[in-house]
Design a protein around this motif. Structure first.
Motif, PDB file in Angstrom:
ATOM      1  N   TYR A  13      53.323  30.239  32.898  1.00 25.57           N
ATOM      2  CA  TYR A  13      52.786  31.524  33.341  1.00 25.57           C
ATOM      3  C   TYR A  13      51.409  31.314  33.959  1.00 25.57           C
ATOM      4  O   TYR A  13      50.544  30.690  33.351  1.00 25.57           O
ATOM      5  N   ILE A  14      51.216  31.861  35.156  1.00 24.30           N
ATOM      6  CA  ILE A  14      49.948  31.705  35.860  1.00 24.30           C
ATOM      7  C   ILE A  14      49.484  33.062  36.362  1.00 24.30           C
ATOM      8  O   ILE A  14      50.259  33.803  36.986  1.00 24.30           O
ATOM      9  N   ILE A  15      48.232  33.388  36.108  1.00 24.37           N
ATOM     10  CA  ILE A  15      47.609  34.574  36.706  1.00 24.37           C
ATOM     11  C   ILE A  15      46.547  34.095  37.689  1.00 24.37           C
ATOM     12  O   ILE A  15      45.683  33.287  37.331  1.00 24.37           O
ATOM     13  N   LEU A  16      46.637  34.572  38.926  1.00 22.02           N
ATOM     14  CA  LEU A  16      45.615  34.308  39.937  1.00 22.02           C
ATOM     15  C   LEU A  16      44.923  35.638  40.220  1.00 22.02           C
ATOM     16  O   LEU A  16      45.521  36.546  40.807  1.00 22.02           O
ATOM     17  N   LEU A  17      43.686  35.759  39.775  1.00 23.85           N
ATOM     18  CA  LEU A  17      42.966  37.027  39.864  1.00 23.85           C
ATOM     19  C   LEU A  17      41.809  36.912  40.856  1.00 23.85           C
ATOM     20  O   LEU A  17      40.876  36.148  40.642  1.00 23.85           O
ATOM     21  N   GLY A  18      41.902  37.679  41.942  1.00 25.78           N
ATOM     22  CA  GLY A  18      40.829  37.758  42.931  1.00 25.78           C
ATOM     23  C   GLY A  18      39.922  38.923  42.583  1.00 25.78           C
ATOM     24  O   GLY A  18      40.233  40.081  42.878  1.00 25.78           O
ATOM     25  N   ILE A  31      43.453  32.007  36.242  1.00 24.26           N
ATOM     26  CA  ILE A  31      42.524  31.539  37.268  1.00 24.26           C
ATOM     27  C   ILE A  31      41.770  32.741  37.823  1.00 24.26           C
ATOM     28  O   ILE A  31      42.368  33.659  38.385  1.00 24.26           O
ATOM     29  N   HIS A  32      40.469  32.715  37.684  1.00 26.29           N
ATOM     30  CA  HIS A  32      39.618  33.821  38.133  1.00 26.29           C
ATOM     31  C   HIS A  32      38.780  33.365  39.315  1.00 26.29           C
ATOM     32  O   HIS A  32      38.158  32.301  39.280  1.00 26.29           O
ATOM     33  N   VAL A  33      38.771  34.188  40.393  1.00 23.54           N
ATOM     34  CA  VAL A  33      38.015  33.870  41.609  1.00 23.54           C
ATOM     35  C   VAL A  33      37.047  35.022  41.880  1.00 23.54           C
ATOM     36  O   VAL A  33      37.465  36.153  42.152  1.00 23.54           O
ATOM     37  N   GLU A  34      35.752  34.733  41.839  1.00 19.55           N
ATOM     38  CA  GLU A  34      34.725  35.764  41.930  1.00 19.55           C
ATOM     39  C   GLU A  34      34.367  36.156  43.363  1.00 19.55           C
ATOM     40  O   GLU A  34      33.839  37.253  43.612  1.00 19.55           O
ATOM     41  N   ALA A  35      34.675  35.304  44.336  1.00 18.14           N
ATOM     42  CA  ALA A  35      34.147  35.455  45.695  1.00 18.14           C
ATOM     43  C   ALA A  35      34.388  36.822  46.345  1.00 18.14           C
ATOM     44  O   ALA A  35      33.466  37.376  46.966  1.00 18.14           O
ATOM     45  N   PRO A  36      35.578  37.436  46.257  1.00 17.08           N
ATOM     46  CA  PRO A  36      35.747  38.748  46.900  1.00 17.08           C
ATOM     47  C   PRO A  36      34.822  39.816  46.330  1.00 17.08           C
ATOM     48  O   PRO A  36      34.317  40.670  47.062  1.00 17.08           O
ATOM     49  N   ASP A  37      34.589  39.756  45.031  1.00 11.17           N
ATOM     50  CA  ASP A  37      33.710  40.735  44.381  1.00 11.17           C
ATOM     51  C   ASP A  37      32.274  40.584  44.854  1.00 11.17           C
ATOM     52  O   ASP A  37      31.589  41.569  45.137  1.00 11.17           O
TER      53      ASP A  37
END
Length: 400
Positions: free
Chosen positions: A3-8, A294-300
């Motif tokens: 299970y993978i979560i990719l959160l933008g 996986i959390h990606v902060e860049a869009p925020d």
């Protein structure tokens, strides 16, 4: 099953005239997100419970399967856990941003120029060490973190202070947003005192010579005590890891019993190691983990700064991450992946909103024959699938 979560973080937005009435998600080139929508299940979910602030702390706690109404105690204690700062029973942690204020002589007349000066971690460490030396005492201490994100711990400190996140007041006069409520005099005093020595610190003088913004003051907010979360493994019978450059996200993961994975070059902004996060996630799965967040902060960050082009670019970078993930996941027999933002960060207001977020779930080997061919806010709203809470979304993702 993997299970993978990719959160933008903050990917969702509103229609923008400069984009011809499209949102950044609609304007971005995202063939891999669109592939998930066409072959998976798309819908919307409410990640911010009514009455709670639409912060990344609340939203990610919710997405990770924990009801913030029951478990949320504040942002900073989660960051403290990630930073390895051991909070005692009566300790109250505060987020301590390094911010850029205008040059007005009177502190109350200053304007929030930059809520999170893009400063390197080594530079920030020097500034926070100076802050600790000058402002700490027997019950108050400062701890350096990453870039502009740091920590104050106050033994026996106030929990019910009325504090404002600096990213909510970009370009505004700070007077009406200074601390109120319990302990406000001490908090304001610390902020004012920092403004006396930080602007003339050698680190800031060097930044000014380079044409960079100096970190001229600390800003305190997000207070709380250490939370107690049930372990993710106990809730879902899955082992897992969290990958993020942001302490609050890593802190949630650690409190939930997940392993926090460090990725070289991960910064929390547009200049980050996007691919490195994917490679780290795949390695965690190969080593036996069942679940990776996986959390990606860049869009925020781009949303808070009102940087439209960077927000579109950040979303396209998330799409490239998704391409790498889908390619790498082929080594596993069965997997499910969920893509979503934690909340909206509209360019128009440069802060968060609590609208339901678009999500898409894809399972390899399952053809849903979806009539929706794109992943974006409008497409998700057209779906009949709506989940009222983040924990419901996690249950739906894991248990079906």
């Amino acid at each position: 099953m993997k299970y993978i979560i990719l959160l933008g973080d903050g990917m969702a937005d509103e229609q923008i005239s400069e984009l011809g009435g499209m949102t950044p998600l609609q304007a971005a080139v995202t063939p891999n997100m669109d592939y998930l929508a066409a072959n998976g299940v798309i819908g919307t979910a409410r990640t911010i419970p009514e009455g709670l602030p639409p912060g990344s702390d609340v939203a990610n706690l919710s997405v990770m399967g924990y009801d913030p109404r029951q478990y949320y105690t504040g942002r900073s204690p989660l960051e403290a856990v990630s930073m390895g700062v051991n909070l005692g029973e009566n300790d109250v942690a505060f987020r301590c941003n390094l911010v850029t204020l205008s040059d007005n002589v009177k502190y109350e007349e200053k304007v929030m120029i930059d809520y999170g000066t893009e400063i390197s971690t080594p530079e920030a460490k020097e500034l926070m060490e100076e802050t600790e030396q000058r402002l700490s005492n027997d019950i108050i201490h400062f701890y350096p973190g990453v870039s502009y994100r740091h920590l104050l711990v106050w033994r026996g400190g106030p929990e019910r202070s009325d504090l404002t996140a600096p990213h909510d007041i970009s370009g505004r006069l700070i007077a009406e947003y200074l601390p109120k409520g319990e302990g406000y005099e001490t908090l304001i005093c610390l902020m004012k005192e920092s403004n006396k020595f930080l602007p003339v610190h050698p680190v800031n003088l060097k930044r000014i010579r380079k044409g960079l913004r100096p970190a001229t003051s600390i800003w305190l907010w997000g207070q709380g005590k250490k939370p107690a979360l049930p372990k993710f493994t106990d809730k879902y019978r899955l082992t897992g890891s969290v990958i993020s450059a942001v302490d609050v996200i890593k802190g949630i993961g650690i409190c939930a019993g997940l392993e926090a994975v460090e990725v070289e070059g991960a910064t929390g902004d547009i200049h980050t190691n996007f691919r490195g996060k994917v490679m780290a996630a795949l390695e965690e799965l190969r080593e036996g983990k069942d679940f990776v967040y996986i959390h990606v902060e860049a869009p925020d960050e781009a949303g808070h700064r009102g940087e439209l082009a960077n927000k579109v670019k950040a979303i396209e970078e998330v799409d490239k991450m998704l391409a790498e993930l889908l390619k790498g996941l082929n080594q596993f027999k069965d997997y499910k992946i969920m893509l979503l933002p934690d909340h909206h960060t509209p360019i128009s207001i440069r802060t968060h909103s609590s609208n339901p977020v678009p999500f898409v779930i894809y399972a390899n080997g399952v053809n849903t024959n979806s009539k929706i061919t794109a992943y974006n806010e409008e497409a998700a709203i057209k779906s009949d699938l709506f989940l009222a809470t983040g924990p419901e979304l996690m249950d739906y993702f894991i248990r079906g």
